[in-house]
Motif scaffolding. Sequence first.
Motif, PDB file in Angstrom:
ATOM      1  N   ARG A   4       0.832  -1.205   0.000  1.00  0.00           N
ATOM      2  CA  ARG A   4       0.000   0.000   0.000  1.00  0.00           C
ATOM      3  C   ARG A   4       0.869   1.258   0.000  1.00  0.00           C
ATOM      4  NH1 ARG A   4      -3.957   1.007   4.978  1.00  0.00           N
ATOM      5  NH2 ARG A   4      -1.919   0.997   6.016  1.00  0.00           N
ATOM      6  N   THR A   5       1.933   1.252   0.820  1.00  0.00           N
ATOM      7  CA  THR A   5       2.824   2.410   0.867  1.00  0.00           C
ATOM      8  C   THR A   5       3.544   2.597  -0.464  1.00  0.00           C
ATOM      9  OG1 THR A   5       3.149   2.011   3.232  1.00  0.00           O
ATOM     10  CG2 THR A   5       4.686   3.509   2.151  1.00  0.00           C
ATOM     11  N   LEU A   6       3.929   1.491  -1.080  1.00  0.00           N
ATOM     12  CA  LEU A   6       4.591   1.585  -2.387  1.00  0.00           C
ATOM     13  C   LEU A   6       3.633   2.152  -3.442  1.00  0.00           C
ATOM     14  CD1 LEU A   6       6.718  -1.684  -2.553  1.00  0.00           C
ATOM     15  CD2 LEU A   6       7.493   0.648  -2.110  1.00  0.00           C
ATOM     16  N   ARG A   7       2.356   1.798  -3.349  1.00  0.00           N
ATOM     17  CA  ARG A   7       1.379   2.370  -4.282  1.00  0.00           C
ATOM     18  C   ARG A   7       1.276   3.883  -4.067  1.00  0.00           C
ATOM     19  NH1 ARG A   7      -1.094  -1.565  -7.097  1.00  0.00           N
ATOM     20  NH2 ARG A   7      -1.333  -3.626  -6.105  1.00  0.00           N
ATOM     21  N   TYR A   8       1.309   4.310  -2.807  1.00  0.00           N
ATOM     22  CA  TYR A   8       1.308   5.743  -2.520  1.00  0.00           C
ATOM     23  C   TYR A   8       2.512   6.408  -3.184  1.00  0.00           C
ATOM     24  CZ  TYR A   8      -2.131   4.883   1.234  1.00  0.00           C
ATOM     25  OH  TYR A   8      -3.251   4.529   1.952  1.00  0.00           O
ATOM     26  N   PHE A   9       3.680   5.801  -2.984  1.00  0.00           N
ATOM     27  CA  PHE A   9       4.920   6.368  -3.528  1.00  0.00           C
ATOM     28  C   PHE A   9       4.865   6.454  -5.049  1.00  0.00           C
ATOM     29  CE2 PHE A   9       8.979   5.145  -5.532  1.00  0.00           C
ATOM     30  CZ  PHE A   9       9.685   6.322  -5.328  1.00  0.00           C
ATOM     31  N   HIS A  17       3.332  15.474  -7.803  1.00  0.00           N
ATOM     32  CA  HIS A  17       2.510  16.481  -7.135  1.00  0.00           C
ATOM     33  C   HIS A  17       1.714  15.756  -6.051  1.00  0.00           C
ATOM     34  CE1 HIS A  17      -0.621  19.498  -6.493  1.00  0.00           C
ATOM     35  NE2 HIS A  17       0.166  20.375  -7.110  1.00  0.00           N
ATOM     36  N   PHE A  18       1.900  16.159  -4.787  1.00  0.00           N
ATOM     37  CA  PHE A  18       1.241  15.460  -3.689  1.00  0.00           C
ATOM     38  C   PHE A  18      -0.269  15.645  -3.727  1.00  0.00           C
ATOM     39  CE2 PHE A  18       5.506  15.111  -2.125  1.00  0.00           C
ATOM     40  CZ  PHE A  18       5.495  14.024  -1.242  1.00  0.00           C
ATOM     41  N   GLY A  19      -0.732  16.829  -4.113  1.00  0.00           N
ATOM     42  CA  GLY A  19      -2.172  17.061  -4.172  1.00  0.00           C
ATOM     43  C   GLY A  19      -2.856  16.199  -5.209  1.00  0.00           C
ATOM     44  N   ARG A  20      -2.276  16.146  -6.416  1.00  0.00           N
ATOM     45  CA  ARG A  20      -2.880  15.314  -7.469  1.00  0.00           C
ATOM     46  C   ARG A  20      -2.812  13.842  -7.109  1.00  0.00           C
ATOM     47  NH1 ARG A  20      -0.124  18.967 -11.011  1.00  0.00           N
ATOM     48  NH2 ARG A  20       1.524  17.423 -11.334  1.00  0.00           N
ATOM     49  N   ALA A  23      -5.527  13.064  -4.600  1.00  0.00           N
ATOM     50  CA  ALA A  23      -6.836  12.984  -5.254  1.00  0.00           C
ATOM     51  C   ALA A  23      -6.976  11.678  -6.015  1.00  0.00           C
ATOM     52  CB  ALA A  23      -7.013  14.179  -6.197  1.00  0.00           C
ATOM     53  N   ARG A  24      -5.928  11.264  -6.688  1.00  0.00           N
ATOM     54  CA  ARG A  24      -5.946  10.002  -7.441  1.00  0.00           C
ATOM     55  C   ARG A  24      -6.140   8.805  -6.522  1.00  0.00           C
ATOM     56  NH1 ARG A  24      -0.680   8.307 -11.039  1.00  0.00           N
ATOM     57  NH2 ARG A  24      -0.676   6.077 -10.591  1.00  0.00           N
ATOM     58  N   LEU A  25      -5.586   8.893  -5.300  1.00  0.00           N
ATOM     59  CA  LEU A  25      -5.673   7.793  -4.331  1.00  0.00           C
ATOM     60  C   LEU A  25      -6.914   7.884  -3.458  1.00  0.00           C
ATOM     61  CD1 LEU A  25      -1.920   7.865  -3.272  1.00  0.00           C
ATOM     62  CD2 LEU A  25      -3.025   5.984  -4.504  1.00  0.00           C
ATOM     63  N   PRO A  31      -2.114  12.554   5.326  1.00  0.00           N
ATOM     64  CA  PRO A  31      -1.687  11.171   5.546  1.00  0.00           C
ATOM     65  C   PRO A  31      -0.790  10.625   4.440  1.00  0.00           C
ATOM     66  CG  PRO A  31      -4.030  11.259   5.009  1.00  0.00           C
ATOM     67  CD  PRO A  31      -3.585  12.662   5.268  1.00  0.00           C
ATOM     68  N   LEU A  32      -0.986  11.131   3.210  1.00  0.00           N
ATOM     69  CA  LEU A  32      -0.102  10.713   2.125  1.00  0.00           C
ATOM     70  C   LEU A  32       1.317  11.216   2.386  1.00  0.00           C
ATOM     71  CD1 LEU A  32       0.506   9.523  -0.662  1.00  0.00           C
ATOM     72  CD2 LEU A  32      -0.322  11.659  -1.676  1.00  0.00           C
ATOM     73  N   SER A  33       1.452  12.474   2.796  1.00  0.00           N
ATOM     74  CA  SER A  33       2.774  13.028   3.090  1.00  0.00           C
ATOM     75  C   SER A  33       3.440  12.272   4.233  1.00  0.00           C
ATOM     76  CB  SER A  33       2.652  14.516   3.448  1.00  0.00           C
ATOM     77  OG  SER A  33       2.146  15.261   2.348  1.00  0.00           O
ATOM     78  N   ARG A  34       2.645  11.920   5.249  1.00  0.00           N
ATOM     79  CA  ARG A  34       3.204  11.161   6.378  1.00  0.00           C
ATOM     80  C   ARG A  34       3.691   9.790   5.928  1.00  0.00           C
ATOM     81  NH1 ARG A  34      -1.189  13.560   9.221  1.00  0.00           N
ATOM     82  NH2 ARG A  34      -2.441  11.656   8.969  1.00  0.00           N
TER      83      ARG A  34
END
Length: 284
Positions: A4-9, A17-20, A23-25, A31-34
């Motif tokens: 799951r973390t690898l999918r985030y990465f 872009h962390f915002g996009r 939104a995609r996730l 929590p994504l940044s963390r």
Amino acid sequence: MELRTLRYFVAVAEELHFGRAAARLHMSQPPLSRAIKQLETEVGAALFDRSSVGVALTAVGAVLFEEARALLDQADRVRVRVAAAAGAATVTVGILGDSTDAGVTRLADAYRRRHPRVEVRIRETDLTDPTCGLRAGLVDVALTRGPFDETGLTVRELRADPVGALLRADDPLARRDSLILADLADRRWFVFPEGTDPLWQSFWSGGEPREGPVVRAVVECRQAVLWNGTVGMTLLGHEQTADGLTVVPLIDMPPSRVVVAWNERDTNPLIRSFAQTATAAYRD
């Protein structure tokens, strides 16, 4: 490292872009940044360079990006193979228009090689629904053309094709090297039925309300021009002058986008694999 973390990465690495990516996730950005910070702690190095101008992969991040995609692809293949062994691996693909497109042929060959035990069901649809039944749940993924309402959908562009005016070969405008939409302003066009996606209708009508015979399929578009002398738009090179029709480039029209689309909350790995395979097939 958790998948799951690898999918985030991977989402952040692809979007840069962390915002996009959030939104995609379908999650909020904090929590994504963390999660990415925790992954950097586990790796022992920064994965992204963050600055006022944007986000970029570090050298370490680039290595992890390549490895993470390979791991996630393998994980998806495991799920697909298990589903296939259980006799449950099927995917229904909606296709709009001409399924003899060379991109479709390459995609079919590549997907079959990648998933030889998956049953692919094809639903070819007419021009009244550019999502090919996606919203109605009739298909899992659509191979189609934009533009259309993308609410609730994930859409990836595969190719952009120039368009032209479809005319009778004996039409006075057929002798021109190119046209603009204003040249067709006083002509009758073929149009799509009431209730057709407004964005789709607007594109293929050149952004203006038109009057003329109602059509639902490519062959009806051709026949409307042939029999009635109406006009409309089609892909350049899609028609031949030998059958009494010709296409003249429209230089003030944007290209028609070939896209792959699916419901954004659908996590079926067969769909993700289909989108990846389609991207490669159309690029080739």
